[in-house]
Scaffold this active site. Structure first.
Site, PDB file in Angstrom:
ATOM      1  N   TYR A 191      49.146  20.038 131.969  1.00 37.67           N
ATOM      2  CA  TYR A 191      48.944  19.830 130.533  1.00 37.67           C
ATOM      3  C   TYR A 191      49.900  20.682 129.690  1.00 37.67           C
ATOM      4  O   TYR A 191      50.034  20.488 128.492  1.00 37.67           O
ATOM      5  CB  TYR A 191      47.496  20.139 130.124  1.00 37.67           C
ATOM      6  CG  TYR A 191      46.470  19.206 130.765  1.00 37.67           C
ATOM      7  CD1 TYR A 191      46.829  17.958 131.232  1.00 37.67           C
ATOM      8  CD2 TYR A 191      45.146  19.594 130.886  1.00 37.67           C
ATOM      9  CE1 TYR A 191      45.910  17.116 131.821  1.00 37.67           C
ATOM     10  CE2 TYR A 191      44.211  18.753 131.472  1.00 37.67           C
ATOM     11  CZ  TYR A 191      44.599  17.514 131.940  1.00 37.67           C
ATOM     12  OH  TYR A 191      43.681  16.688 132.522  1.00 37.67           O
TER      13      TYR A 191
ATOM     14  N   LYS B 234      46.239  18.722 146.157  1.00 37.04           N
ATOM     15  CA  LYS B 234      46.816  17.612 146.925  1.00 37.04           C
ATOM     16  C   LYS B 234      48.002  18.192 147.690  1.00 37.04           C
ATOM     17  O   LYS B 234      49.159  17.815 147.455  1.00 37.04           O
ATOM     18  CB  LYS B 234      47.248  16.485 145.979  1.00 37.04           C
ATOM     19  CG  LYS B 234      46.106  15.769 145.288  1.00 37.04           C
ATOM     20  CD  LYS B 234      45.473  14.695 146.142  1.00 37.04           C
ATOM     21  CE  LYS B 234      46.403  13.514 146.292  1.00 37.04           C
ATOM     22  NZ  LYS B 234      45.833  12.497 147.212  1.00 37.04           N
TER      23      LYS B 234
ATOM     24  N   ASP C 199      41.189  14.017 145.918  1.00 35.49           N
ATOM     25  CA  ASP C 199      40.621  12.663 145.946  1.00 35.49           C
ATOM     26  C   ASP C 199      39.410  12.607 146.870  1.00 35.49           C
ATOM     27  O   ASP C 199      38.393  11.982 146.562  1.00 35.49           O
ATOM     28  CB  ASP C 199      41.686  11.622 146.331  1.00 35.49           C
ATOM     29  CG  ASP C 199      42.522  12.027 147.530  1.00 35.49           C
ATOM     30  OD1 ASP C 199      42.465  13.199 147.931  1.00 35.49           O
ATOM     31  OD2 ASP C 199      43.235  11.168 148.078  1.00 35.49           O
TER      32      ASP C 199
ATOM     33  N   ASP D 250      39.510  19.174 135.518  1.00 34.42           N
ATOM     34  CA  ASP D 250      39.103  18.335 134.394  1.00 34.42           C
ATOM     35  C   ASP D 250      38.404  17.074 134.917  1.00 34.42           C
ATOM     36  O   ASP D 250      37.283  16.730 134.518  1.00 34.42           O
ATOM     37  CB  ASP D 250      40.376  17.961 133.606  1.00 34.42           C
ATOM     38  CG  ASP D 250      40.081  17.302 132.274  1.00 34.42           C
ATOM     39  OD1 ASP D 250      38.905  17.228 131.901  1.00 34.42           O
ATOM     40  OD2 ASP D 250      41.036  16.864 131.610  1.00 34.42           O
TER      41      ASP D 250
ATOM     42  N   ASP E 170      34.135  16.317 135.003  1.00 33.34           N
ATOM     43  CA  ASP E 170      33.535  15.167 134.321  1.00 33.34           C
ATOM     44  C   ASP E 170      32.737  14.318 135.299  1.00 33.34           C
ATOM     45  O   ASP E 170      31.663  13.809 134.974  1.00 33.34           O
ATOM     46  CB  ASP E 170      34.617  14.309 133.653  1.00 33.34           C
ATOM     47  CG  ASP E 170      34.836  14.719 132.204  1.00 33.34           C
ATOM     48  OD1 ASP E 170      34.573  15.896 131.886  1.00 33.34           O
ATOM     49  OD2 ASP E 170      35.264  13.874 131.398  1.00 33.34           O
TER      50      ASP E 170
END
Ligand code: NAD
Length: 371
Positions: A143, A194, A227, A251, A255
């Site tokens: 970000y 990852k 994932d 993030d 959620d």
């Protein structure tokens, strides 16, 4: 009696001031019945601050936040300010505070309270008793990484670029927060990245492993691809204790974990900075996960629980008031077990109430618990 616990309260916009009023009720109760007092200052942030002070978070507010032991934040934003240019957006108020206070570790618990087990998106058996903590790195990563932007390439095509960048010290400091939390909970940390396809992920895995070996050998550490973690959170969420991820993965996963718990109106969060070696103190800001909910603002129907539970986190993490934190959490759970519900968590057969009736009920439960 003067208190040595300095608290800056920033209610903000929309439902922020409404739910914060219920925290003030609990703070008053603590002073009266537990002799726990705070030195409280209140300030403006977001749209309210833009209107009154010309900036979503003034220099004076930043200075007061730096001088405080903890900041309790409501929420910012609303349609009134939606058309303003980016640098005038109310949401910059919280971004500025996070940056100025160096708040790099965002803590989001995902707890399923027994009375709300039916509100989860998963089957009750999968989530009953769920209690996980997601630690998200919140000042670095994709970000903020450079280069970023949209440019036109040699063939005249538009190309969008974001860059995931992490230095080892950024990874190590947030890993320490996560390990430390795990140690105070069920002693297990799952670090996600990852590493199979990202260089920053390879470094993330290596640094977390090093910090674990050197400083937290007693904490069980597992590594998981982000994932797979998303899938596991839906399939077998109770396997997790603390999950650590980058700004992006944290993030997304926080959620996802929020959906396991049911309502936005129930979710607290904390964002912590580094411990100052000289004083042993750290900057910290506590806020509900939800926003200013303009669609219900001013109606007196917002759920105050997320703000109350954010205050419980503040009691625990900034002031070490574990007993008081548990009192607040238990009181909230008991009110729900007693059948009171705000509109957002309403279920058949329960009693629908507004913000202040919910807050009053929490204080009544506190009174019973302390008796
Ligand atoms: P939101 O969280 O404000 O609302 C989403 C939905 O959940 C709405 O239907 C709302 O009524 C409901 N809801 C949220 N909190 C609730 C509560 N405590 N009780 C009952 N219902 C609740 O998100 P949004 O609608 O996407 O954003 C509204 C504004 O809030 C925007 O200006 C956005 O930028 C801002 N926002 C601020 C923060 C923050 O202050 N940290 C976070 C998210 C969004």
């Amino acid at each position: 009696m003067p208190s040595n616990k300095k608290l800056l309260v920033l209610p903000g916009d929309g439902i922020g001031p409404e739910v914060m009023a219920e925290v003030r009720r609990v703070i008053d109760w603590m002073g009266r019945r537990r002799a726990v007092t705070f030195d409280i200052e209140e300030g403006l942030v977001g749209g309210a601050a833009l209107d009154a002070e010309g900036s979503p978070c003034s220099d004076a507010t930043v200075a007061r936040a730096k001088a405080a032991d903890a900041v309790l934040f409501g929420s910012v934003g609303g349609p009134k300010w939606d058309g303003l240019p980016f640098e005038k957006r109310p949401e910059l108020g919280i971004l500025r505070l996070r940056k100025e206070l160096g708040l790099f570790a965002n803590l989001r618990p995902a707890v399923v309270l027994d009375p709300l087990v039916e509100a989860s998106s998963l089957k009750p058996d999968l989530v009953r008793g769920l209690d996980i903590m997601i630690v998200r790195e919140s000042t670095g990563g994709i970000y903020f990484g450079e280069p970023r932007g949209i440019h036109t390439d040699a063939k005249g095509r538009r190309v969008g670029v974001d860059t995931e960048v992490y230095s080892e010290d950024e990874i190590a400091r947030v890993a320490r927060v996560a390990f430390d939390l795990a140690r105070k909970r069920r002693n297990k940390l799952t670090s996600v990245e990852k590493a199979n396809v990202m260089q920053s992920g390879r470094l993330w895995r290596a640094v977390v492993t090093e910090v674990g070996r050197a400083e937290f050998p007693d904490v069980e550490l597992e590594h998981m691809y982000a994932d797979n973690c998303a899938m596991q959170l839906c399939a077998r969420p109770k396997q997790f204790d603390v999950i650590l991820g980058s700004n992006l993965f944290g993030d997304l996963l926080s959620d996802l974990a929020a959906a396991l718990t049911g309502s936005l109106g129930m979710l607290p969060s904390a964002t912590l900075g580094a411990v100052d070696p000289a004083t042993g103190k750290r900057h910290a800001l506590y806020e509900p996960v939800h926003g200013s909910a303009p669609d219900i603002a001013g109606k007196g129907i917002a759920n105050p629980c997320a703000q109350l539970l954010s205050f419980a986190m503040l009691l625990r993490w900034s002031f070490g008031l574990e007993e008081e934190a548990r009192l607040v959490e238990t009181a909230v759970e008991r009110v729900l077990a007693g059948g009171l519900r705000t509109a957002d968590i309403m279920q058949p057969g329960m009693a629908r109430v507004g913000t202040s009736v919910m807050g009053e009920a929490v204080v009544r439960e506190l009174e019973k618990l302390a008796a």
